[in-house]
Design a protein around this motif. Structure first.
Motif, PDB file in Angstrom:
ATOM      1  N   VAL A 184      31.995  30.663  72.136  1.00  0.00           N
ATOM      2  CA  VAL A 184      31.267  31.098  70.940  1.00  0.00           C
ATOM      3  C   VAL A 184      31.925  30.439  69.732  1.00  0.00           C
ATOM      4  N   LEU A 186      32.036  30.311  65.135  1.00  0.00           N
ATOM      5  CA  LEU A 186      31.727  30.898  63.839  1.00  0.00           C
ATOM      6  C   LEU A 186      31.898  29.853  62.754  1.00  0.00           C
ATOM      7  N   HIS A 331      24.911  29.803  72.970  1.00  0.00           N
ATOM      8  CA  HIS A 331      25.145  31.238  72.811  1.00  0.00           C
ATOM      9  C   HIS A 331      24.062  31.857  71.929  1.00  0.00           C
ATOM     10  N   ARG A 332      23.622  33.071  72.273  1.00  0.00           N
ATOM     11  CA  ARG A 332      22.592  33.772  71.505  1.00  0.00           C
ATOM     12  C   ARG A 332      23.231  34.904  70.707  1.00  0.00           C
ATOM     13  N   TRP A 333      22.971  34.920  69.409  1.00  0.00           N
ATOM     14  CA  TRP A 333      23.425  36.018  68.566  1.00  0.00           C
ATOM     15  C   TRP A 333      22.249  36.971  68.346  1.00  0.00           C
ATOM     16  N   GLU A 334      22.436  38.204  68.752  1.00  0.00           N
ATOM     17  CA  GLU A 334      21.414  39.251  68.582  1.00  0.00           C
ATOM     18  C   GLU A 334      20.087  38.850  69.206  1.00  0.00           C
ATOM     19  N   SER A 338      19.027  30.041  70.529  1.00  0.00           N
ATOM     20  CA  SER A 338      20.103  29.229  69.958  1.00  0.00           C
ATOM     21  C   SER A 338      19.586  27.880  69.494  1.00  0.00           C
ATOM     22  N   SER A 351      23.249  28.691  66.632  1.00  0.00           N
ATOM     23  CA  SER A 351      24.152  29.186  67.662  1.00  0.00           C
ATOM     24  C   SER A 351      25.546  29.441  67.117  1.00  0.00           C
ATOM     25  N   PHE A 353      27.507  31.396  64.641  1.00  0.00           N
ATOM     26  CA  PHE A 353      27.316  32.564  63.786  1.00  0.00           C
ATOM     27  C   PHE A 353      27.906  32.276  62.418  1.00  0.00           C
TER      28      PHE A 353
END
Length: 375
Positions: A184, A186, A331-334, A338, A351, A353
């Motif tokens: 993941v 950021l 990766h999928r946020w919420e 992505s 993807s 965040f």
């Protein structure tokens, strides 16, 4: 022995130290330093008593080898120009800005027979070198590399900027192929990932957790290794290492707790980490890792050694970095689909965040949407 004619291309924050060290080597002639900023080239050249250039191509017919410390996105162009002519090159990490470009550089070096060494400097950290005298077979590795935001290397994300160090180190310890990767990322200050965390599993069962951040309040460069033979902790910043290994008595199933007051934690700790488990502080020397790296490069150019991190080793690290980036992008946020982060203004759904950086981006989008056509 004939002095080796060497040039340094890119004499910014790191490259100027390449030039300083090479200029001091008795068997090296620092022919010139090149930088697209003429004033910076003149500043460094003046300190070292060499020539300043603003075009690296002027070195092509004048050197036996080059050290390349330009922005990563220029590695393919600059290093490739010399490798294509069979001129050895030391290229700062990461090898290139993309896996495809890294493969091209390795193919060029292979086709011309030129030495290609990549600046994974932690391989020359004395703490690691001392620990390598006590072989370990890692089963679980945890690496953490955190730094404050420096506004340098913004042409790449933290995976290629910082995590690549630990990727290379881990691959030097684990020979098994990679089985799976989960990651993941950021984004806080830049348009690329500033924080990344990856879990890598190898086919022999070894697992590595790797965390990297260039937006940290504190700086950390540590690795912990749990192995069949014991446990090791390396602090790359302080160049210190600690090795904990079971005693012969422990391996024979003898805890030897007789006479130990188990109600006293300090007494138990002293007995455990002293008699049952041996604790050794690994001694290190004070040599500058970059000097060791450049001295090795000179020996490699002369045919006296092989690069500790050659093109093939660096390419393996780039391949794992590419897998990590692909996992990060998937990766999928919420639950949102992505989307890979683009170098330009990224889409709202991404993807990576986005923390505080997203507020600035959203504000920019609103201002752009309010502008009349053709603004």
């Amino acid at each position: 022995m004939k002095r080796l004619r060497v040039g340094v291309i890119g004499v910014g924050h790191l490259g100027q130290h390449h030039a300083r060290i090479l200029a001091a080597l008795p068997d090296v002639q620092l022919v010139a330093v090149a930088d697209s900023r003429p004033e910076q080239a003149r500043l460094v050249a003046g300190r070292l008593g060499t020539e300043a250039l603003d075009d690296y191509r002027e070195l092509l017919d004048r050197v036996d080898a080059v050290s390349v410390a330009v922005p990563t996105t220029l590695h393919r162009e600059v290093a490739g120009a010399f490798l294509a002519r069979g001129i050895p090159a030391l290229v700062e990490k990461p090898l290139a800005g993309s896996l495809a470009e890294a493969e091209e550089l390795v193919a060029l070096a292979r086709s011309t027979g030129a030495v290609l060494q990549v600046g994974h400097i932690e391989r020359f950290n004395p703490a690691l070198s001392a620990l390598q005298q006590k072989p370990l077979r890692p089963r679980f590795i945890h690496a953490e590399r955190l730094s404050t935001y420096t506004f340098r290397s913004t042409d790449i994300g933290v995976v290629h900027d910082l995590m690549i160090h630990d990727i290379d180190l881990i691959l030097s310890m684990v020979s098994a192929p990679v089985q799976s990767v989960s990651a993941v990322g950021l984004s806080l200050f830049s348009e690329r990932e500033d924080v990344a965390d990856a879990r890598v599993q190898f086919e022999d069962g070894t697992v590595a957790n790797i965390t990297a951040s260039r937006a940290s309040y504190t700086a950390v460069r540590k690795m912990r290794i749990w192995a069949t033979e014991g446990y090791a902790s390396i602090d790359f910043a302080t160049k210190q290492a600690t090795l904990v290994q079971p005693s012969d008595a422990f391996l024979a199933g003898q805890l030897g707790l007789e006479g130990v007051d188990t109600a006293q934690p300090a007494a138990v700790k002293e007995h455990l980490f002293g008699k049952i488990l041996r604790v050794d502080k690994v001694e290190t020397s004070g040599r500058e890792p970059l000097a060791l790296e450049l001295e090795e490069f000179v020996r490699c150019v002369r045919g006296e050694a092989r690069p500790r991190v050659g093109g093939e080793e660096a390419l393996r690290a780039m391949r794992l970095a590419d897998q990590i980036l692909k996992s990060l992008e998937a990766h999928r946020w919420e639950g949102e689909p992505s989307v890979a982060t683009a170098p330009a203004l990224p889409p709202a759904s991404t993807s990576v965040f986005r923390g505080p950086h997203a507020w600035r981006l959203n504000s920019l989008r609103r201002s752009q949407a309010s502008k009349p056509a053709g603004y």
